[in-house]
Design a protein around this motif. Structure first.
Motif, short mmCIF file in Angstrom:
data_model
loop_
_atom_site.label_atom_id
_atom_site.label_comp_id
_atom_site.label_asym_id
_atom_site.label_seq_id
_atom_site.Cartn_x
_atom_site.Cartn_y
_atom_site.Cartn_z
N ALA A 38 -23.82 0.79 13.01
CA ALA A 38 -22.44 0.35 12.82
C ALA A 38 -21.46 1.28 13.53
O ALA A 38 -20.44 0.83 14.07
CB ALA A 38 -22.12 0.28 11.33
N TYR A 39 -21.77 2.56 13.56
CA TYR A 39 -20.93 3.52 14.28
C TYR A 39 -20.92 3.21 15.78
O TYR A 39 -19.87 3.27 16.43
CB TYR A 39 -21.46 4.93 14.03
N GLU A 40 -22.08 2.85 16.32
CA GLU A 40 -22.13 2.47 17.74
C GLU A 40 -21.34 1.18 17.99
O GLU A 40 -20.63 1.05 18.99
CB GLU A 40 -23.58 2.27 18.18
N TYR A 41 -21.46 0.24 17.06
CA TYR A 41 -20.69 -1.01 17.18
C TYR A 41 -19.20 -0.71 17.17
O TYR A 41 -18.43 -1.31 17.92
CB TYR A 41 -21.07 -1.94 16.02
N ARG A 42 -18.78 0.22 16.30
CA ARG A 42 -17.37 0.61 16.24
C ARG A 42 -16.88 1.12 17.59
O ARG A 42 -15.77 0.80 18.03
CB ARG A 42 -17.20 1.68 15.16
N ALA A 43 -17.73 1.90 18.28
CA ALA A 43 -17.36 2.41 19.60
C ALA A 43 -17.21 1.26 20.61
O ALA A 43 -16.32 1.28 21.46
CB ALA A 43 -18.40 3.42 20.10
N LEU A 44 -18.07 0.25 20.51
CA LEU A 44 -17.94 -0.92 21.38
C LEU A 44 -16.63 -1.66 21.12
O LEU A 44 -15.97 -2.10 22.06
CB LEU A 44 -19.12 -1.88 21.16
N ALA A 45 -16.28 -1.79 19.84
CA ALA A 45 -15.03 -2.46 19.49
C ALA A 45 -13.83 -1.70 20.04
O ALA A 45 -12.84 -2.29 20.49
CB ALA A 45 -14.93 -2.61 17.97
N HIS A 46 -13.92 -0.36 20.03
CA HIS A 46 -12.81 0.45 20.54
C HIS A 46 -12.60 0.25 22.03
O HIS A 46 -11.49 0.46 22.54
CB HIS A 46 -13.06 1.93 20.23
N GLU A 47 -13.66 -0.15 22.75
CA GLU A 47 -13.52 -0.43 24.18
C GLU A 47 -12.56 -1.59 24.44
O GLU A 47 -12.00 -1.71 25.52
CB GLU A 47 -14.89 -0.76 24.79
N LYS A 48 -12.39 -2.44 23.43
CA LYS A 48 -11.47 -3.58 23.54
C LYS A 48 -10.20 -3.35 22.73
O LYS A 48 -9.51 -4.30 22.33
CB LYS A 48 -12.16 -4.86 23.09
N ASP A 49 -9.88 -2.06 22.49
CA ASP A 49 -8.65 -1.69 21.77
C ASP A 49 -8.62 -2.23 20.34
O ASP A 49 -7.55 -2.56 19.81
CB ASP A 49 -7.41 -2.15 22.54
N VAL A 50 -9.78 -2.35 19.73
CA VAL A 50 -9.87 -2.72 18.31
C VAL A 50 -10.26 -1.47 17.54
O VAL A 50 -11.21 -0.79 17.89
CB VAL A 50 -10.91 -3.83 18.10
N PHE A 51 -9.52 -1.18 16.47
CA PHE A 51 -9.78 0.05 15.71
C PHE A 51 -10.31 -0.30 14.33
O PHE A 51 -9.65 -0.99 13.54
CB PHE A 51 -8.50 0.88 15.57
N ILE A 52 -11.53 0.17 14.05
CA ILE A 52 -12.15 0.01 12.73
C ILE A 52 -12.24 1.40 12.10
O ILE A 52 -12.91 2.28 12.65
CB ILE A 52 -13.55 -0.60 12.84
N PRO A 53 -11.56 1.65 10.98
CA PRO A 53 -11.58 2.99 10.38
C PRO A 53 -13.01 3.43 10.04
O PRO A 53 -13.75 2.68 9.41
CB PRO A 53 -10.74 2.84 9.11
N LEU A 54 -13.37 4.63 10.44
CA LEU A 54 -14.73 5.13 10.20
C LEU A 54 -14.99 5.28 8.71
O LEU A 54 -16.09 4.96 8.23
CB LEU A 54 -14.94 6.46 10.92
N TRP A 55 -13.99 5.78 7.96
CA TRP A 55 -14.18 5.97 6.52
C TRP A 55 -14.49 4.63 5.85
O TRP A 55 -15.33 4.54 4.95
CB TRP A 55 -12.95 6.61 5.88
N TRP A 56 -13.81 3.58 6.29
CA TRP A 56 -14.03 2.25 5.70
C TRP A 56 -15.42 1.74 6.05
O TRP A 56 -16.14 1.20 5.19
CB TRP A 56 -12.97 1.26 6.21
N LEU A 57 -15.84 1.90 7.31
CA LEU A 57 -17.13 1.38 7.75
C LEU A 57 -18.28 2.04 7.01
O LEU A 57 -19.22 1.37 6.55
CB LEU A 57 -17.27 1.60 9.26
N LEU A 58 -18.22 3.36 6.85
CA LEU A 58 -19.28 4.09 6.15
C LEU A 58 -19.29 3.75 4.66
O LEU A 58 -20.36 3.55 4.05
CB LEU A 58 -19.13 5.59 6.35
N ALA A 59 -18.10 3.66 4.06
CA ALA A 59 -18.01 3.33 2.64
C ALA A 59 -18.50 1.92 2.37
O ALA A 59 -19.23 1.67 1.40
CB ALA A 59 -16.57 3.50 2.15
N ALA A 60 -18.11 0.98 3.24
CA ALA A 60 -18.54 -0.40 3.06
C ALA A 60 -20.06 -0.53 3.21
O ALA A 60 -20.72 -1.25 2.44
CB ALA A 60 -17.83 -1.30 4.07
N THR A 61 -20.63 0.19 4.17
CA THR A 61 -22.08 0.17 4.35
C THR A 61 -22.79 0.70 3.10
O THR A 61 -23.75 0.10 2.62
CB THR A 61 -22.48 1.03 5.57
N ALA A 62 -22.31 1.82 2.58
CA ALA A 62 -22.92 2.40 1.38
C ALA A 62 -22.81 1.47 0.18
O ALA A 62 -23.78 1.30 -0.58
CB ALA A 62 -22.26 3.74 1.07
N LEU A 63 -21.65 0.83 0.02
CA LEU A 63 -21.46 -0.07 -1.12
C LEU A 63 -22.37 -1.28 -1.03
O LEU A 63 -22.97 -1.70 -2.04
CB LEU A 63 -19.99 -0.51 -1.18
#
Length: 277
Positions: A38-63
């Motif tokens: 998911a962290y790698e996917y987040r970096a791909l999204a950032h290439e298109k100027d889309v920002f996904i908060p890292l804290w949210w992504l990790l917390a959502a994955t854990a939940l």
């Protein structure tokens, strides 16, 4: 050599984990790989100027992993909750023209990467689950390897514009490789079961396993092509550099992300048919 060494280490670790790992270790390692992908996917999204908060992504994955293990009935409510949290965060902090994209692509990370990987321990916990999970891995791994080497040596006809290096020859070899090596594992389980080792045994007729190998291979090939589409859309060649000689983790599990849900849905359908007999 770097590619081969990485593959040998990963395959040995995964097989040992599936065969001998306690359930909590399997869940934990699975969640770690999901977070890294998911962290790698987040970096791909950032290439298109889309920002996904890292804290949210990790917390959502854990939940999502936690509720899949402990309270599976709450999976959908939790998925909805974390989506609303991301929407609210983006609405108040992101430029208004980015709110929809940030939220939508954040949710897609959970559906595309996290949820499919939560299914791996569920498959393992199913009847004959150890054998079925290894069968899934063999179909994906061996199919991918056959496609790579046969496609490079004999490929002449392009398969899809989504991935220019893939050919029909490689695709056919991939399906054949999944059947050959998948059925080798299946018959190994048949041979070992009467001798007291039942971990690889799968109580499904051989002809159905051949069909299953083909279905899983086709799902894996489609998953590979779709991840290629995502990378090409982001303008990158590899999803990351975490695996020496292989690129990113997402590059190595792209086929699994579609093949695992397909296997899980087939098992659910089989259970449903058994329930209503």
């Amino acid at each position: 050599m770097k590619r081969i060494l990485t593959a040998v280490i990963l395959v040995a670790a995964v097989v040992a984990l599936v065969l001998y790992g306690p359930p909590w270790i399997v869940w934990l390692m699975d969640a770690v790989f999901a977070a890294l992908a998911a962290y790698e996917y987040r970096a791909l999204a950032h290439e298109k100027d889309v920002f996904i908060p890292l804290w949210w992504l990790l917390a959502a994955t854990a939940l999502i992993f936690f509720f899949t293990v402990r309270l599976p009935d709450f999976e959908l409510p939790v998925l909805t909750l974390v989506t609303f949290i991301l929407l609210a965060w983006s609405g108040f902090r992101a430029p208004l023209d980015r709110v929809l994209l940030d939220t939508a692509l954040g949710l897609f990370a959970l559906i595309y990467i996290v949820y499919p990987l939560t299914l791996l321990p569920l498959i393992r916990a199913h009847e004959d689950g150890t054998g079925l999970l290894l069968f899934l891995f063999v179909c994906v791994w061996c199919g991918d390897t056959a496609a790579l080497y046969i496609g490079k040596a004999y490929g002449r006809h392009k398969l899809s514009a989504l991935s220019p290096n893939k050919t029909w020859e490689g695709s056919i070899a991939s399906a054949a490789g999944s059947v050959v090596f998948g059925m080798t594992l299946y018959y190994l389980g048949v041979y070992l079961a009467p001798r007291g080792y039942t971990a690889l045994h799968i109580a499904i007729p051989a002809w159905q396993m051949v069909i299953l190998a083909i279905i899983l291979n086709l799902a894996g090939q489609l998953g590979d092509l779709l991840e290629s589409a995502i990378k090409r859309g982001a303008g990158v060649k590899d999803s990351g550099t975490m695996l020496p000689g292989h690129g990113g983790i997402l590059d190595r599990i792209d086929a699994l992300l579609l093949a695992a849900p397909v296997l899980w849905y087939i098992l659910l359908l089989k259970d449903w048919q058994t329930l209503f007999r």
